[in-house]
Scaffold this active site. Structure first.
Site, PDB file in Angstrom:
ATOM      1  N   GLN B 237       0.835  -1.199   0.000  1.00  0.00           N
ATOM      2  CA  GLN B 237       0.000   0.000   0.000  1.00  0.00           C
ATOM      3  C   GLN B 237       0.870   1.250   0.000  1.00  0.00           C
ATOM      4  OE1 GLN B 237      -3.100  -2.024   3.049  1.00  0.00           O
ATOM      5  NE2 GLN B 237      -3.647   0.077   2.565  1.00  0.00           N
ATOM      6  N   ARG B 384      -9.669  -0.496   7.092  1.00  0.00           N
ATOM      7  CA  ARG B 384     -10.624   0.385   6.424  1.00  0.00           C
ATOM      8  C   ARG B 384     -11.040   1.539   7.330  1.00  0.00           C
ATOM      9  NH1 ARG B 384     -14.198  -1.360   1.566  1.00  0.00           N
ATOM     10  NH2 ARG B 384     -14.821   0.696   0.869  1.00  0.00           N
ATOM     11  N   CYS B 385     -10.047   2.181   7.924  1.00  0.00           N
ATOM     12  CA  CYS B 385     -10.349   3.380   8.692  1.00  0.00           C
ATOM     13  C   CYS B 385      -9.064   4.149   8.842  1.00  0.00           C
ATOM     14  CB  CYS B 385     -10.880   3.035  10.079  1.00  0.00           C
ATOM     15  SG  CYS B 385      -9.670   2.299  11.162  1.00  0.00           S
ATOM     16  N   GLU B 760     -13.390   5.111   3.949  1.00  0.00           N
ATOM     17  CA  GLU B 760     -13.404   4.460   5.245  1.00  0.00           C
ATOM     18  C   GLU B 760     -14.567   4.895   6.123  1.00  0.00           C
ATOM     19  OE1 GLU B 760      -9.339   5.473   5.968  1.00  0.00           O
ATOM     20  OE2 GLU B 760      -8.708   3.600   5.068  1.00  0.00           O
TER      21      GLU B 760
END
Lengths: 289, 806
Positions: B237, B384-385, B760
Site C-alpha cells: 500500500q 478500512r479506517c 473508510e
C-alpha cells in the site's frame, strides 16, 4: 495449502474401481466431487498415496425409480439432485436440502455419495437419509451389501464402510404422496455447515399425525435419528405441548461441541428450535396450507 | 454544410471530470481476468519460499533440525534466525517504534510465528519440506487476556526488552507494558465528573478482527548480483516507504532498489507494514542470486499478518440532567499482541484515538491508552479506517446511546442537542484537533426525515408491546449513529512515518498532442485511482479524462509518496494533483497569451482552454496550448508542459455522516435480520459519485461483517480459532443487506478541491450503527450494553441473560 504427492487412477468400471481400492488398501481414497477430500489434502490433514477418481464411472450417476424406491447413483451431484423432476415430485426434501448445501459452484461438483459416505457430521444429507430410512449400497470385489443409513455412522469420519468398499448407490423408500416434509437449517452464512438442523417427514390423517420421522444434523459426532421425538408426535395434533416435548426429546440426544457457531448449550437449544420449526413447516405442507 | 456547434455543456461533459459518474477504467482489465497481481508475475529461474510456523503461542525453541528438509531434492535453503544474525536481519524495526523477530530468535510469542524460511524449486517441494523441518519446543505459560497482562506474576513475553524501562513512547510500567499515551486536561475532566448531574460508565470492547483482503500479502524479490540491484514486486500500500525501509535494513542504496506494486487485490490496512516474508524473500534472493517468491495462504494471512482493533475502552460521560454533555473520560487497554507493529504515524501510538469526542461539543475530555503485549499475532492496523478512528467512533457512539438510555432521551435527540454547531467551525476539540468544517444538524435532520425516524420509533413501541404480550418472538432495533472521521494524514507538523513527513505527490506531464501521463505517490488497491485522479486533472486542465493515463506503484517513475491508507489519498495526493495541474495551468496561460497576443491577465479559463475576456471567440484550447508548448513556446519560456507537486496538507479533513439501521431479532435463535440501512455521507466535494457509492457499499459490508460476527479469536492456550473463511465471517451477497445511500456536501475549506475522502467512513460509521441497533432492540428490556460481535449465538445469550427463553 499444497497437497502432498499421490498417484492418480481413473478406472473405467465399478469393478475396476473397487478392485483398485481393495488392492491399494488404506492408502487409497476414492475421489468424487473432491470438496471434502481435496481441502483436507491441501491442509495435509489427509495424505492419501492413491486417488481413485470415480468421474469416469457413468454407472454411478443418475436418479431412477425402482419398486417403490428411488435409487440415486453415488456420483450424482447436488446440482443434478436439484434439477431432478423425479426427486422434486417424490422426495422434495432432498431438493430442499441440496439447495442449502454450500453454494452453486460447489453443488456442481459435490456428490451425494461423497456427502453421505465421508462421515463428516457437518454434512446435511446423512441426517436426511436417516429421516427417510434410506439404505446405502456398498460394493466391494466380494459383491454388494446394504447398510441402513441409520446404522451406517459410527463416529465423526467413522462409518460402516470397510477398506476396499465403495458406496455406489442410495435406495430411498418413497413416502406417500401428500406427505409433509421440511429441512430446517440454521447457519451463519451461505456455504456454512449447520449450527443445527432438523429433517422431518410426516403424514397426517385428518388432523392427526399418522407417521413421523425426525433426524438431526451436526449436533453430535454423527447424524442422529430422533426416534423418541418421532414417536412422541405420532397420534397427536401437533399441539404446542407436543412440539415442545418433541424438541426436548431431540435436545436430549444432541451432543454438540462448542465451536465458532456457538456454545454447546446454544447448539443443543437450536436443535430443539429447528425440530419445532421443521414440524410446523411439515405439518403445514401435509395439510396443503 | 452545417457546422457542428458544441455547447458548453457538451464540452464540459466530454471531459468526464469531477462530479461525473465515470465508469472505472481499471475494470476493463479486472472484469476480464487480465489484472496483473504479484502472483501472476513469473521470472525465469524463480524459487518459492514459505515458513515453518510455531504450533505454540509461547515456547522456547530448543532445537531446529532442517537436515531432513535440506536432503529433499529441490530444496535450496532453510533460513533460520541463526542465518539472519550475521546480517543483522533477524529482528526488524516496526512502524510503532518496537522491534519484531523476522524469524523466531530462541523463542516464539504467538501461534504461527515464523520460525524458518524454506526455499525450494517449486511450491510443492516447499510444502513437502515444511513437514520435514523438526522444531523442538519447551512450552511456556501463555498470556491471552490483556486484562491480566500487567499482573505482577504475568509471564515475561519479551525478554529482549529486559531492563528497558522507557519505550518509544515513554516509560513502561511493567514487563508486558508497551506505552501509556494520555491527552486532555485530566484535572478539569475529573472536576466535570465530580460536579456532574448524570454520569455513565461502560466497558466497551472492540474485538480483534482482520482486514482480510481477498489477495493475501505476497512479494517477489529479484536481486541482480552483477548490478547490485534489487527489484521487489509486492502487495504494498506504500511502495516508497517499503523501498526506504528495504534500503535502511539491507544497506542496498535506495536508488538501486526498484519497488513495484502491481495490481493489488484489496489492502484495508493489511498491506501497509513490513513483514518477515519480505525480508526473507529478499535475503533468499541475495543469497541464491535467483528470484524468490513468497505468497501467504489464507490461514497465514488471517493468523499472522496484521490484525485490527482489540481495544477495550472504559468510557465515561458526564452530563446535565437535560442531556448536555459536560465531560468525557476514556481509558483504553490496547492488546497489541507479541510485538507492537501498529501502522500509525510515528508520534501516534494510539493513532487518532483522540477523535473520540466525536461530533459533540465536549467542553473537557481526557484519554489514556495503555498498550500491552499478549501471546497473539502483532498488528493493530487501520482496517478500512483512519488510525484507530473506528475504535473511537464505536466508543463514543455506543456511549452516547448508553447515556440517552440513562437519561430517558431519544438517542437522535441527544445527539442533536450536543452536536458541534455549524458556526463553531473551525472547531477546536477538547482533545486537540481542529475540525475543518461540518453541518451536522443539517445532515442528521435530512437522514431522520429520509428514514422516517419518528414513525419507526412509533412502530418499535407497538412491537415492544406486542412482544410483552407474547404475540411475537421478534424484537426491533433502530441503530442511530453520527460519526466524524479524521483522515488525510497528514500535516508534517504532526505526522511522519519513520521520520518521513506524510506528504503526498503528483507529477503530470502533458504530451504535445494534449494527452497526459500522470503519476502519484499513492497506490490504489481497488479505490479506482486510475479513474478518479484523471477526473481531477480533466476538470483542472480541460483535457478529457479518457486522454489521461494514471500510473502508480513503480518507485522508479512515480514521485515519492507515503501511499494509500487511512483515506489519505484524496485529501493528500488528490490535493497534490490539483496543485500540480494548477502549475501547468499557469504556464499554459502564459503560452495562450503569447499565442493570442494579449496579456495573460486578459485571459480567463473556460472549461477546456483560455479565452480573451470580453471576446470569447478568441480562445486557445488546452490541446492547442500543449502543441505550442513543444513547438512554439514564448521566447524565454522553457519548452514542455509538466509539473510536480509535493503536498503537505495544512490540516486533516473531517468527513462525517448520519447512519440508521433497522433490525429485527429472533430472540429464539439470536438471528438478526437487517430490514433497512440508510447511510448519509458528507465527504465534501464529490469526485465520482458512482465510486463513492461503491466505496460506501464496500465499507458498510465490512462493517456489517465486523459488527455481526467477524472475529479473530484465541482459546486459553493461545491457539488461534477459525482462521479460515469457513469461520471468519465474510458475508456473501446473500447475507449482505440492501444499502440506501445519500449525501450532503460541505467542502473542506483548506483542500484545493474541497474533497475529504470517503473510503473508510462507512466502516467507521457502520460498525456502531449495527451494534447500536442490536443494543437498541434489547434496551427496553433493561440491557445497557452487549459486547460485539453480535453473531447469532451471542445475541441469543444476551436474550437468555434477560430471561427471554422462559
Amino acid at each position: 495449502m499444497i497437497p502432498g504427492q499421490f498417484v492418480y487412477h481413473r478406472p473405467s468400471s465399478v469393478a475396476e474401481a473397487v478392485g483398485l481400492l481393495a488392492s491399494l488398501g488404506e492408502e487409497a481414497r476414492p475421489l468424487a466431487g473432491g470438496h471434502s477430500l481435496i481441502p483436507m489434502m491441501k491442509l495435509r490433514m489427509a495424505s492419501p498415496e492413491h486417488l481413485v477418481d470415480l468421474g469416469g464411472l457413468a454407472d454411478l450417476k443418475g436418479v431412477r425409480e425402482e419398486a417403490g424406491s428411488i435409487v440415486i447413483g453415488a456420483t450424482t451431484t447436488q446440482a443434478e439432485l436439484i434439477k431432478s423432476d423425479l426427486l422434486a415430485n417424490r422426495l422434495p426434501i432432498i431438493r430442499e436440502t441440496a439447495l442449502l448445501i454450500a453454494d452453486p459452484q460447489i453443488r456442481t461438483k459435490g456428490t451425494i455419495g461423497g456427502n453421505v459416505a465421508n462421515g463428516d457430521p457437518g454434512n446435511d444429507m446423512p441426517g436426511v437419509m436417516q429421516c427417510l430410512a434410506a439404505d446405502y449400497v456398498l460394493t466391494s470385489p466380494a459383491g454388494e451389501r446394504v447398510v441402513a443409513a441409520r446404522d451406517f455412522y459410527q463416529g465423526a469420519y467413522f462409518t460402516a464402510l470397510e477398506a476396499g468398499e465403495l458406496l455406489t448407490a442410495l435406495r430411498v423408500p418413497v413416502p406417500p404422496a401428500g406427505h409433509g416434509f421440511a429441512y430446517e437449517k440454521l447457519k451463519r452464512k451461505v456455504g456454512d455447515y449447520a449450527t443445527a438442523a432438523a429433517a422431518v417427514i410426516l403424514t397426517m390423517n385428518g388432523g392427526t399425525v399418522a407417521t413421523c420421522s425426525i433426524a438431526l444434523t451436526n449436533v453430535a459426532p454423527t447424524p442422529l435419528f430422533a426416534e423418541a421425538a418421532s414417536r412422541l408426535v405420532v397420534g397427536t395434533s401437533l399441539d404446542a405441548a407436543t412440539v415442545k416435548a418433541a424438541a426436548e426429546a431431540a435436545k436430549a440426544i444432541a451432543d454438540p461441541a462448542t465451536d465458532g457457531r456457538g456454545t454447546a448449550e446454544y447448539r443443543r437449544e437450536m436443535a430443539g428450535v429447528m425440530v419445532a420449526r421443521a414440524l410446523a413447516k411439515a405439518e403445514s405442507r401435509a395439510k396443503g396450507t | 454544410m452545417n457546422e457542428m456547434v458544441i455547447t458548453r455543456e457538451q464540452r464540459e461533459a466530454r471531459l468526464e471530470g469531477m462530479g461525473c459518474k465515470r465508469k472505472r477504467v481499471e475494470d476493463i482489465r479486472f472484469t476480464q481476468g487480465k489484472g496483473q497481481y504479484v502472483d501472476d508475475i513469473k521470472l525465469p529461474g524463480m524459487l518459492h519460499g514459505d515458513f515453518v510456523r510455531s504450533q505454540y503461542a509461547h515456547a522456547r525453541i530448543k532445537r531446529i533440525d532442517a537436515s531432513r528438509a535440506l536432503a529433499l531434492p529441490g530444496v535450496i535453503a532453510v533460513i533460520t534466525a541463526e542465518e539472519l544474525k550475521p546480517l543483522g536481519l533477524h529482528w526488524m524495526p516496526t512502524l510503532a517504534g518496537d522491534v519484531q523477530a523476522v524469524l523466531a530468535d530462541g523463542k516464539v510469542c504467538f501461534q504461527n510465528q515464523e520460525i524458518a524460511f524454506v526455499v525450494a524449486e517449486n511450491r510443492y517441494v516447499v510444502d513437502d519440506a515444511l513437514q520435514l523441518v523438526e522444531v523442538e519446543y519447551e512450552e511456556l505459560p501463555v498470556l491471552v487476556d490483556p486484562f491480566t497482562a500487567m499482573d505482577p506474576d504475568a509471564p515475561v513475553l519479551r525478554p529482549d526488552l529486559d531492563g528497558k524501562t522507557v519505550g518509544a513512547h515513554g516509560p513502561r510500567k511493567h514487563h508486558n507494558h508497551i506505552f501509556e499515551w494520555t491527552i486532555g486536561d485530566k484535572a478539569a475532566t475529573d472536576e466535570a465528573f465530580n460536579s456532574a448531574e448524570v454520569t455513565i460508565k461502560e466497558l466497551i470492547s472492540y474485538h480483534r478482527t482482520h482486514p482480510s483482503p481477498l489477495e493475501t500479502c505476497q512479494c517477489l524479490a529479484s536481486f541482480d548480483k552483477v548490478k547490485g540491484e534489487l527489484t521487489l514486486y509486492g502487495t504494498f500500500q506504500a511502495p516508497h516507504v517499503i523501498r526506504t525501509v528495504a534500503s535502511l535494513l539491507s544497506k542496498i542504496p535506495e536508488h538501486k532498489i526498484h519497488v513495484i506494486a502491481p495490481d493489488i487485490g484489496g489492502g484495508f490496512g493489511n498491506k501497509v507494514g513490513a513483514y518477515s516474508g519480505y525480508i526473507c524473500a529478499i535475503v533468499a534472493s541475495i543469497v541464491t542470486g535467483l528470484p524468490v517468491k513468497w505468497v501467504e495462504d489464507r490461514m497465514e494471512n488471517l493468523s499472522t499478518t496484521s490484525f485490527a482493533r482489540d481495544y477495550h475502552m472504559t468510557t465515561e460521560i458526564a452530563a446535565t440532567k437535560d442531556g448536555k454533555v459536560t465531560g468525557l473520560r476514556v481509558h483504553v487497554l490496547a492488546d497489541h499482541g507479541a510485538f507492537d507493529a501498529c501502522a500509525d504515524p510515528s508520534k501516534w501510538p494510539a493513532g487518532f484515538m483522540n477523535i473520540v469526542t466525536g461530533s459533540y461539543d465536549f467542553p473537557v475530555a481526557h484519554l489514556a491508552v495503555d498498550g500491552v503485549y499478549t501471546n497473539k499475532a502483532p498488528g493493530g492496523v487501520a482496517y478500512r479506517c483512519s488510525f484507530r478512528v473506528t475504535e473511537a467512533a464505536y466508543c463514543i457512539e455506543r456511549a452516547m446511546d448508553v447515556l440517552a438510555q440513562k437519561l430517558g432521551m431519544d438517542p437522535a435527540d441527544l445527539r442533536m442537542k450536543n452536536f458541534i454547531r455549524r458556526e463553531q467551525f473551525p472547531y477546536q476539540s477538547a482533545l486537540g484537533w481542529e475540525y475543518d468544517s461540518g453541518d451536522y444538524h443539517l445532515a442528521m435532520q435530512k437522514a431522520m426525515d429520509a428514514i422516517g425516524y419518528r414513525e419507526l420509533r412509533a412502530e418499535q413501541k407497538a412491537r415492544q408491546d406486542a412482544f410483552r404480550r407474547g404475540e411475537t418472538r421478534e424484537i426491533m432495533g433502530i441503530g442511530v449513529t453520527f460519526f466524524t472521521e479524521i483522515v488525510g494524514a497528514g500535516p508534517s507538523k504532526n505526522c511522519d512515518i519513520l521520520g518521513v513527513a506524510m506528504f503526498d505527490s503528483a507529477e503530470i506531464r502533458i504530451h504535445p498532442t494534449g494527452s497526459i501521463i500522470a503519476r502519484m505517490g499513492s497506490k490504489s488497491q481497488g479505490q479506482g485511482h486510475e479513474t478518479t485522479w484523471a477526473q481531477i486533472i480533466a476538470t483542472e486542465l480541460g483535457i478529457p479524462a479518457d486522454d489521461i493515463m494514471i500510473e502508480e506503484g513503480n518507485t522508479d517513475t512515480a514521485p515519492y509518496g507515503l501511499g494509500t491508507y487511512g483515506s489519505r489519498s484524496t485529501p493528500v495526493a488528490g490535493a497534490a494533483i490539483a496543485m500540480a495541474a494548477r502549475k501547468i495551468k499557469n504556464k499554459a496561460q502564459m503560452i495562450a497569451a503569447h499565442l493570442l497576443e494579449v496579456s495573460e491577465y486578459d485571459l480567463e479559463w473556460d472549461i477546456d482552454g483560455f479565452r480573451v475576456k470580453g471576446n470569447p471567440e478568441r480562445s486557445k484550447t488546452m490541446k492547442e496550448i500543449a502543441w505550442a508548448a513543444y513547438n512554439a513556446p514564448p521566447p524565454g519560456l522553457e519548452p514542455g508542459l509538466e509539473a510536480v507537486n509535493y503536498y503537505d496538507p495544512p490540516n486533516m479533513t473531517y468527513p462525517f455522516g448520519a447512519y440508521f439501521c433497522v433490525m429485527d431479532i429472533d430472540v429464539d435463535t439470536g438471528v438478526a435480520r437487517i430490514r433497512r440501512f440508510y447511510a448519509l455521507d458528507d465527504c465534501g466535494t464529490r469526485i465520482n459519485p458512482m465510486i463513492i457509492e461503491g466505496q460506501v457499499h464496500g465499507g458498510l459490508t465490512e462493517a456489517f461483517a465486523i459488527a455481526m460476527g467477524q472475529e479473530i479469536k484465541y482459546d486459553e492456550m493461545g491457539n488461534v480459532q477459525g482462521a479460515s473463511f469457513m469461520d471468519f465471517f465474510l458475508p456473501t451477497a446473500v447475507e449482505t443487506p440492501h444499502w440506501e445511500t445519500d449525501h450532503t456536501v460541505t467542502p473542506s475549506p483548506h483542500h484545493p478541491i474541497g474533497a475529504k475522502g470517503v473510503g473508510e467512513s462507512p466502516n467507521v460509521g457502520g460498525v456502531p450503527c449495527f451494534s447500536n441497533a442490536v443494543n437498541d432492540a434489547f434496551g427496553f428490556l433493561g440491557s445497557t450494553h452487549i459486547q460485539m460481535p453480535h453473531d447469532a449465538w451471542r445475541v441469543w445469550e444476551a436474550a437468555k441473560r434477560l430471561g427471554l427463553h422462559q
